[in-house]
Design an enzyme around this catalytic site. Structure first.
Site, PDB file in Angstrom:
ATOM      1  N   HIS A  22       0.828  -1.209   0.000  1.00  0.00           N
ATOM      2  CA  HIS A  22       0.000   0.000   0.000  1.00  0.00           C
ATOM      3  C   HIS A  22       0.864   1.263   0.000  1.00  0.00           C
ATOM      4  O   HIS A  22       0.369   2.350  -0.251  1.00  0.00           O
ATOM      5  CB  HIS A  22      -0.910  -0.011   1.239  1.00  0.00           C
ATOM      6  CG  HIS A  22      -2.322   0.408   0.963  1.00  0.00           C
ATOM      7  ND1 HIS A  22      -2.862   0.513  -0.306  1.00  0.00           N
ATOM      8  CD2 HIS A  22      -3.334   0.756   1.810  1.00  0.00           C
ATOM      9  CE1 HIS A  22      -4.128   0.899  -0.213  1.00  0.00           C
ATOM     10  NE2 HIS A  22      -4.430   1.060   1.053  1.00  0.00           N
ATOM     11  N   ASN A  70      -6.784   6.588   4.267  1.00  0.00           N
ATOM     12  CA  ASN A  70      -8.164   7.027   4.017  1.00  0.00           C
ATOM     13  C   ASN A  70      -8.424   8.488   4.355  1.00  0.00           C
ATOM     14  O   ASN A  70      -9.538   8.964   4.223  1.00  0.00           O
ATOM     15  CB  ASN A  70      -9.166   6.099   4.740  1.00  0.00           C
ATOM     16  CG  ASN A  70      -8.900   6.014   6.219  1.00  0.00           C
ATOM     17  OD1 ASN A  70      -7.971   6.658   6.722  1.00  0.00           O
ATOM     18  ND2 ASN A  70      -9.683   5.234   6.932  1.00  0.00           N
ATOM     19  N   ASP A  95      -0.524   2.644  -5.218  1.00  0.00           N
ATOM     20  CA  ASP A  95      -0.511   1.219  -5.552  1.00  0.00           C
ATOM     21  C   ASP A  95      -1.779   0.889  -6.333  1.00  0.00           C
ATOM     22  O   ASP A  95      -2.833   1.466  -6.082  1.00  0.00           O
ATOM     23  CB  ASP A  95      -0.439   0.382  -4.270  1.00  0.00           C
ATOM     24  CG  ASP A  95      -1.579   0.685  -3.300  1.00  0.00           C
ATOM     25  OD1 ASP A  95      -1.761   1.875  -2.958  1.00  0.00           O
ATOM     26  OD2 ASP A  95      -2.295  -0.245  -2.896  1.00  0.00           O
ATOM     27  N   ASN A 116      -8.976   3.732  -1.166  1.00  0.00           N
ATOM     28  CA  ASN A 116      -9.397   4.723  -0.170  1.00  0.00           C
ATOM     29  C   ASN A 116      -8.622   6.031  -0.238  1.00  0.00           C
ATOM     30  O   ASN A 116      -9.165   7.096   0.026  1.00  0.00           O
ATOM     31  CB  ASN A 116      -9.296   4.140   1.243  1.00  0.00           C
ATOM     32  CG  ASN A 116     -10.372   3.102   1.491  1.00  0.00           C
ATOM     33  OD1 ASN A 116     -11.438   3.154   0.883  1.00  0.00           O
ATOM     34  ND2 ASN A 116     -10.089   2.145   2.351  1.00  0.00           N
TER      35      ASN A 116
END
Length: 194
Positions: A22, A70, A95, A116
């Protein structure tokens, strides 16, 4: 076309996330900082770490939000508002589950694809019309495994492929900063490992 003035890497702050898939966006801006010999510094008013790179006659901010994925938009919009940077002058590196490991693709606009960080950025900027650098991490094959998958480190081979894609993407930085998207895409997309 307006030149790119802000390059954002999406990721999660903290040591436990550093090596996770991520954080591929962070890896990209860290590589740019390394190549340009600049150091990220915490900047509380931008909710993240910033650095500035200079390339011939153009310059750009690098940003690593410290807000967790997020809430990425909070950091991006804070810096963009402060320096009056328009959404179309922003490149967000992230990513990408829908691309194979080792792929890097440039794209402008579009949805968030369930990401997100992108979802929050679109909400914070009130538009999806910013540029993206999509760094392929592949898909685990089952959507229920996605969260677990993106928060794990890639294998050594995968990491090498991602690093190579990041390096290839860094090579088109002059075109990106000049907003010559056709040339940047052409160069980057034809270099891909098949």
């Amino acid at each position: 076309m307006s030149s790119v003035q802000l390059i954002v890497g999406l990721g999660n702050p903290g040591e436990q996330y550093e090596q996770t898939r991520h954080n591929a966006g962070f890896w990209f801006v860290e590589e740019l900082a390394r190549q340009h010999q600049v150091v990220f510094r915490p900047e509380t008013k931008f909710f993240g770490e910033v650095a500035k790179i200079q390339l011939s006659n153009s310059q750009a901010w690098l940003l690593k939000p410290a807000t967790f994925m997020n809430r990425s938009g909070q950091a991006i919009s804070a810096l963009a508002k402060f320096y009056r940077i328009q959404p179309e002058q922003i490149l967000v590196a992230h990513d990408e589950l829908d691309l194979p490991v080792g792929a890097a693709k440039l794209k402008t606009g579009g949805g968030h694809g369930g990401h997100n960080g992108l979802r929050d950025t679109i909400a914070a900027l009130s538009t999806p019309n910013f540029h993206r650098l999509r760094l392929g991490i592949d898909h685990p094959g089952d959507r229920h495994q996605v969260v677990n998958y993106v928060l794990k480190a890639p294998s050594k081979t995968e990491r090498e492929l991602i690093d190579e894609a990041i390096y290839q993407a860094s090579r088109v930085l002059p075109e990106i900063l000049a907003a010559d998207w056709a040339k940047a895409m052409n160069q980057l997309h034809t270099k891909q490992v098949k």
